[in-house]
Design an enzyme around this catalytic site. Structure first.
Site, PDB file in Angstrom:
ATOM      1  N   HIS A  20      -4.234   2.788  -1.043  1.00 49.88           N
ATOM      2  CA  HIS A  20      -2.787   2.626  -1.137  1.00 49.88           C
ATOM      3  C   HIS A  20      -2.081   3.670  -0.273  1.00 49.88           C
ATOM      4  O   HIS A  20      -1.092   3.378   0.396  1.00 49.88           O
ATOM      5  CB  HIS A  20      -2.335   2.783  -2.592  1.00 49.88           C
ATOM      6  CG  HIS A  20      -2.840   1.711  -3.495  1.00 49.88           C
ATOM      7  ND1 HIS A  20      -2.024   0.785  -4.102  1.00 49.88           N
ATOM      8  CD2 HIS A  20      -4.099   1.410  -3.908  1.00 49.88           C
ATOM      9  CE1 HIS A  20      -2.742  -0.039  -4.842  1.00 49.88           C
ATOM     10  NE2 HIS A  20      -4.015   0.329  -4.750  1.00 49.88           N
ATOM     11  N   ASP A 118       4.407   1.191  -4.986  1.00 49.73           N
ATOM     12  CA  ASP A 118       3.566   0.034  -5.237  1.00 49.73           C
ATOM     13  C   ASP A 118       3.066   0.060  -6.675  1.00 49.73           C
ATOM     14  O   ASP A 118       3.406   0.953  -7.452  1.00 49.73           O
ATOM     15  CB  ASP A 118       2.407  -0.051  -4.233  1.00 49.73           C
ATOM     16  CG  ASP A 118       1.456   1.131  -4.315  1.00 49.73           C
ATOM     17  OD1 ASP A 118       1.728   2.072  -5.084  1.00 49.73           O
ATOM     18  OD2 ASP A 118       0.443   1.124  -3.602  1.00 49.73           O
TER      19      ASP A 118
END
Length: 200
Positions: A20, A118
């Protein structure tokens, strides 16, 4: 640099996994290249492993370290899933949730326009709303009816050929639906090329 457009101040806050973090860091560089100011928030140990930011972008990218709180069953110096066995992930998630107060304090004392994040950090959207901070993707999604758009992502490990990418792009065009497509640079192949008329 951005000409004729507002230079935005943007906070990026990804989950602690490097799958990520790295795409977010690449996006930070892209935003900085467009003249926007970026504050990239993560933990000290993770930031230490970041690749060096190009010198011409360092004035526009601020790396913000938030120490990860210690919680039960989380080994010392563990700040990413790669640092722990799978059964300790709940402890890492609990420690991450404990960043609520320092993150809120940082956002409260920072001048910014947008925050990008996210996963489903249940505690972050209410903070952003309370502080009047726009959440870029969520703001964009709110323009559309429920179940009326497409999200496309192939993860951090799969590599698509240029032919695959072109076919997916043309399929999205034929669907006539709005879409959000998460693309990454391909190792040894560089950035993929989108057909004419597509925006990155």
């Amino acid at each position: 640099m951005v000409e004729g457009h507002k230079k935005l101040k943007i906070v990026l806050f990804p989950w602690l996994a490097f799958g990520h973090i790295i795409p977010f860091l690449q996006f930070s560089k892209y935003l900085a290249q467009k003249g926007h100011y970026v504050s990239f928030v993560s933990t000290p140990r993770n930031i230490k492993w970041f690749p060096k930011i190009p010198p011409h972008l360092t004035p526009l990218i601020n790396l913000v370290e938030l120490p990860l709180p210690r919680v039960e069953n989380l080994p010392k110096d563990a700040e990413a899933p790669v640092d722990i066995p799978f059964d300790r992930l709940p402890s890492l998630a609990k420690a991450f949730d404990s960043l609520l107060e320092p993150m809120e304090e940082f956002l409260r004392t920072t001048s910014l326009d947008w925050i990008l994040y996210d996963l489903s950090f249940h505690w972050l959207p209410p903070i952003a709303v309370k502080l009047g901070i726009q959440q870029e993707i969520r703001t964009w999604l709110d323009q559309y009816d429920q179940a009326s758009m497409v999200y496309v992502a192939f993860g951090t490990e799969a590599t698509q050929s240029q032919e695959d990418i072109t076919e997916v792009a043309l399929g999205l065009e034929l669907s006539k639906l709005p879409f959000f497509w998460a693309l990454k640079e391909r190792v040894g192949l560089g950035a993929p090329t989108l057909p004419d008329g597509f925006e990155e």
